[in-house]
Design a protein around this motif. Structure first.
Motif, PDB file in Angstrom:
ATOM      1  N   MET A   1       0.830  -1.203   0.000  1.00  0.00           N
ATOM      2  CA  MET A   1       0.000   0.000   0.000  1.00  0.00           C
ATOM      3  C   MET A   1       0.873   1.266   0.000  1.00  0.00           C
ATOM      4  O   MET A   1       0.660   2.188  -0.781  1.00  0.00           O
ATOM      5  CB  MET A   1      -0.915  -0.018   1.232  1.00  0.00           C
ATOM      6  CG  MET A   1      -1.853   1.168   1.330  1.00  0.00           C
ATOM      7  SD  MET A   1      -3.054   1.184  -0.019  1.00  0.00           S
ATOM      8  CE  MET A   1      -3.969   2.656   0.384  1.00  0.00           C
ATOM      9  N   ILE A   2       1.854   1.318   0.892  1.00  0.00           N
ATOM     10  CA  ILE A   2       2.750   2.474   0.965  1.00  0.00           C
ATOM     11  C   ILE A   2       3.513   2.631  -0.346  1.00  0.00           C
ATOM     12  O   ILE A   2       3.643   3.733  -0.884  1.00  0.00           O
ATOM     13  CB  ILE A   2       3.731   2.325   2.147  1.00  0.00           C
ATOM     14  CG1 ILE A   2       2.969   2.313   3.470  1.00  0.00           C
ATOM     15  CG2 ILE A   2       4.744   3.464   2.132  1.00  0.00           C
ATOM     16  CD1 ILE A   2       3.846   2.074   4.677  1.00  0.00           C
ATOM     17  N   GLN A   3       4.013   1.509  -0.869  1.00  0.00           N
ATOM     18  CA  GLN A   3       4.783   1.544  -2.104  1.00  0.00           C
ATOM     19  C   GLN A   3       3.925   2.039  -3.268  1.00  0.00           C
ATOM     20  O   GLN A   3       4.389   2.823  -4.099  1.00  0.00           O
ATOM     21  CB  GLN A   3       5.334   0.153  -2.409  1.00  0.00           C
ATOM     22  CG  GLN A   3       6.223   0.087  -3.633  1.00  0.00           C
ATOM     23  CD  GLN A   3       6.913  -1.256  -3.768  1.00  0.00           C
ATOM     24  OE1 GLN A   3       7.205  -1.918  -2.776  1.00  0.00           O
ATOM     25  NE2 GLN A   3       7.152  -1.675  -4.996  1.00  0.00           N
ATOM     26  N   ARG A   4       2.685   1.601  -3.306  1.00  0.00           N
ATOM     27  CA  ARG A   4       1.790   2.022  -4.390  1.00  0.00           C
ATOM     28  C   ARG A   4       1.518   3.526  -4.324  1.00  0.00           C
ATOM     29  O   ARG A   4       1.514   4.204  -5.358  1.00  0.00           O
ATOM     30  CB  ARG A   4       0.473   1.242  -4.302  1.00  0.00           C
ATOM     31  CG  ARG A   4      -0.489   1.551  -5.449  1.00  0.00           C
ATOM     32  CD  ARG A   4      -1.743   0.690  -5.368  1.00  0.00           C
ATOM     33  NE  ARG A   4      -2.644   0.982  -6.468  1.00  0.00           N
ATOM     34  CZ  ARG A   4      -2.538   0.486  -7.683  1.00  0.00           C
ATOM     35  NH1 ARG A   4      -1.552  -0.339  -7.978  1.00  0.00           N
ATOM     36  NH2 ARG A   4      -3.415   0.803  -8.613  1.00  0.00           N
ATOM     37  N   GLU A   5       1.297   4.037  -3.113  1.00  0.00           N
ATOM     38  CA  GLU A   5       1.037   5.468  -2.966  1.00  0.00           C
ATOM     39  C   GLU A   5       2.275   6.302  -3.305  1.00  0.00           C
ATOM     40  O   GLU A   5       2.160   7.389  -3.863  1.00  0.00           O
ATOM     41  CB  GLU A   5       0.567   5.771  -1.537  1.00  0.00           C
ATOM     42  CG  GLU A   5      -0.803   5.181  -1.206  1.00  0.00           C
ATOM     43  CD  GLU A   5      -1.885   5.631  -2.176  1.00  0.00           C
ATOM     44  OE1 GLU A   5      -1.994   6.854  -2.413  1.00  0.00           O
ATOM     45  OE2 GLU A   5      -2.599   4.762  -2.720  1.00  0.00           O
ATOM     46  N   MET A   6       3.449   5.791  -2.969  1.00  0.00           N
ATOM     47  CA  MET A   6       4.686   6.483  -3.343  1.00  0.00           C
ATOM     48  C   MET A   6       4.853   6.510  -4.852  1.00  0.00           C
ATOM     49  O   MET A   6       5.286   7.517  -5.429  1.00  0.00           O
ATOM     50  CB  MET A   6       5.888   5.811  -2.677  1.00  0.00           C
ATOM     51  CG  MET A   6       5.979   6.043  -1.184  1.00  0.00           C
ATOM     52  SD  MET A   6       7.473   5.334  -0.457  1.00  0.00           S
ATOM     53  CE  MET A   6       8.750   6.367  -1.213  1.00  0.00           C
ATOM     54  N   ASN A   7       4.509   5.404  -5.508  1.00  0.00           N
ATOM     55  CA  ASN A   7       4.560   5.359  -6.970  1.00  0.00           C
ATOM     56  C   ASN A   7       3.562   6.333  -7.597  1.00  0.00           C
ATOM     57  O   ASN A   7       3.819   6.914  -8.659  1.00  0.00           O
ATOM     58  CB  ASN A   7       4.263   3.949  -7.470  1.00  0.00           C
ATOM     59  CG  ASN A   7       5.404   2.983  -7.213  1.00  0.00           C
ATOM     60  OD1 ASN A   7       6.538   3.389  -6.987  1.00  0.00           O
ATOM     61  ND2 ASN A   7       5.111   1.700  -7.225  1.00  0.00           N
ATOM     62  N   ARG A   8       2.435   6.511  -6.925  1.00  0.00           N
ATOM     63  CA  ARG A   8       1.380   7.368  -7.462  1.00  0.00           C
ATOM     64  C   ARG A   8       1.718   8.859  -7.329  1.00  0.00           C
ATOM     65  O   ARG A   8       1.428   9.649  -8.233  1.00  0.00           O
ATOM     66  CB  ARG A   8       0.054   7.081  -6.753  1.00  0.00           C
ATOM     67  CG  ARG A   8      -1.144   7.846  -7.335  1.00  0.00           C
ATOM     68  CD  ARG A   8      -2.383   7.602  -6.490  1.00  0.00           C
ATOM     69  NE  ARG A   8      -2.715   6.199  -6.434  1.00  0.00           N
ATOM     70  CZ  ARG A   8      -3.450   5.558  -7.351  1.00  0.00           C
ATOM     71  NH1 ARG A   8      -3.887   6.224  -8.417  1.00  0.00           N
ATOM     72  NH2 ARG A   8      -3.722   4.280  -7.219  1.00  0.00           N
ATOM     73  N   TYR A   9       2.316   9.237  -6.195  1.00  0.00           N
ATOM     74  CA  TYR A   9       2.529  10.657  -5.921  1.00  0.00           C
ATOM     75  C   TYR A   9       4.008  11.052  -5.864  1.00  0.00           C
ATOM     76  O   TYR A   9       4.427  12.005  -6.528  1.00  0.00           O
ATOM     77  CB  TYR A   9       1.850  11.034  -4.591  1.00  0.00           C
ATOM     78  CG  TYR A   9       0.364  10.803  -4.598  1.00  0.00           C
ATOM     79  CD1 TYR A   9      -0.491  11.640  -5.329  1.00  0.00           C
ATOM     80  CD2 TYR A   9      -0.205   9.742  -3.888  1.00  0.00           C
ATOM     81  CE1 TYR A   9      -1.868  11.430  -5.343  1.00  0.00           C
ATOM     82  CE2 TYR A   9      -1.577   9.525  -3.891  1.00  0.00           C
ATOM     83  CZ  TYR A   9      -2.401  10.365  -4.623  1.00  0.00           C
ATOM     84  OH  TYR A   9      -3.744  10.155  -4.646  1.00  0.00           O
ATOM     85  N   PHE A  10       4.792  10.341  -5.068  1.00  0.00           N
ATOM     86  CA  PHE A  10       6.179  10.740  -4.834  1.00  0.00           C
ATOM     87  C   PHE A  10       7.024  10.640  -6.107  1.00  0.00           C
ATOM     88  O   PHE A  10       7.764  11.581  -6.445  1.00  0.00           O
ATOM     89  CB  PHE A  10       6.786   9.879  -3.722  1.00  0.00           C
ATOM     90  CG  PHE A  10       8.195  10.247  -3.358  1.00  0.00           C
ATOM     91  CD1 PHE A  10       8.456  11.359  -2.582  1.00  0.00           C
ATOM     92  CD2 PHE A  10       9.276   9.492  -3.811  1.00  0.00           C
ATOM     93  CE1 PHE A  10       9.749  11.716  -2.244  1.00  0.00           C
ATOM     94  CE2 PHE A  10      10.580   9.830  -3.482  1.00  0.00           C
ATOM     95  CZ  PHE A  10      10.813  10.953  -2.697  1.00  0.00           C
TER      96      PHE A  10
END
Length: 321
Positions: free
Chosen positions: A1-10
């Motif tokens: 989940m964290i990795q996916r959100e980082m891929n999406r925004y960061f």
């Protein structure tokens, strides 16, 4: 989940700001006042290399938000991306190290050393570095493959070689060169100032500064670059040391595999923050760079106003006729 959100925004944010920063670096270092400075020649070449590094580094992660990550699903892309990314990453790191050596030669009291700090020598060194690090990472094309959903070395024994190669040429040696020559630059500048102070202790009631503005800004820029290089690289070096030993461990739990994958992901992302922040480090550390950037932006705005004024004037004349 964290990795996916980082891929999406960061990752997209870093990619956008990184490319903009590198393009501004190229614009700044291409200015007339910097063209004859050999150190800026290294910075210019490094900025061009950083753009490729950023695209191959953050691009696949940002793409993987809505699609399968091609790095871990397409064998040929796994090989080519790893080879090209490592090649260009090595190039820009060694160019930054050469910039430190160049500043040392400029600050030296040895005339022969100062003669090497010129753009013609810099061009030759840049070509040599590019050739070396286009050849040395070729092993990625032969020994990398997709295994258990990860782009890794297919031969365990070769993982050791890859880790040592990356640690030595991508981490330890450039870092050692940067730190050593920043210290030597500081020593050279202090030695020069001590010689001046033998004959002149005060100027108009003020004590002589240890460093003049230009030398101080160059030293600060290199010093800050070294700090960010250490912070962005150290965790990746730790993972590379662990990787060969981790591959020898069998029957890993699912939790351990997930933790290793996430640690690999985080350390890789941190590596790419260095080229992302390169321009912003230069602007933060150097008043000269800030002044040149403001002048360029003012010139662009002035040129744009002149263009619109001439266009409106031409349109008005056409309508009048």
């Amino acid at each position: 989940m964290i990795q996916r959100e980082m891929n999406r925004y960061f990752c997209p944010i870093c990619l956008i700001f990184g490319i903009i920063g590198c393009l501004l670096n190229i614009l700044l270092f291409s200015q007339k006042q910097f063209r004859n400075i050999s150190c800026c020649t290294y910075f210019l070449a490094a900025s061009i290399s950083m753009i490729t590094t950023l695209i191959l580094g953050f691009g696949p992660h940002a793409y993987s938000v809505n699609h399968p990550n091609p790095v871990h699903t397409i064998s040929s892309f796994c090989k080519i991306r790893s080879y090209v990314a490592q090649s260009f990453m090595m190039i820009h790191r060694w160019l930054m190290a050469m910039a430190c050596i160049d500043r040392y030669m400029v600050s030296s009291i040895n005339v022969k050393l100062r003669e090497f700090a010129n753009p013609n020598v810099a061009y030759r060194i840049i070509i040599i570095i590019m050739i070396i690090f286009i050849i040395l990472p070729l092993h990625n094309l032969f020994f990398l493959d997709i295994k258990n959903g990860m782009c890794v070395n297919s031969i365990v024994a070769f993982t050791i070689y890859h880790s040592l190669f990356t640690i030595i040429f991508g981490g330890f040696l450039p870092l050692l060169i940067m730190i050593t020559f920043v210290i030597l630059i500081r020593h050279n500048l202090a030695t020069k100032q001590q010689r001046r102070q033998r004959d002149m202790y005060k100027i108009k009631g003020s004590t002589v500064r240890l460093l003049n503005s230009r030398d101080y800004q160059a030293l600060m820029m290199l010093f800050v670059q070294v700090i960010f290089y250490i912070l962005s690289t150290i965790s990746w070096m730790i993972f590379l040391i662990y990787a060969p030993f981790g591959r020898r461990i069998h029957n890993k739990s699912n939790n351990r595999i997930a933790i290793e994958k996430f640690f690999r992901y985080i350390t890789e992302i941190l590596v790419y923050t260095y080229p992302t922040l390169s321009f912003y480090i230069n602007i933060f550390a150097s008043q000269t760079f800030r002044d040149v950037l403001v002048n360029i932006l003012c010139s662009l705005l002035t040129s744009r106003e002149r263009f619109w004024y001439r266009s409106r004037l031409s349109l008005t004349r056409t309508q009048t006729n």
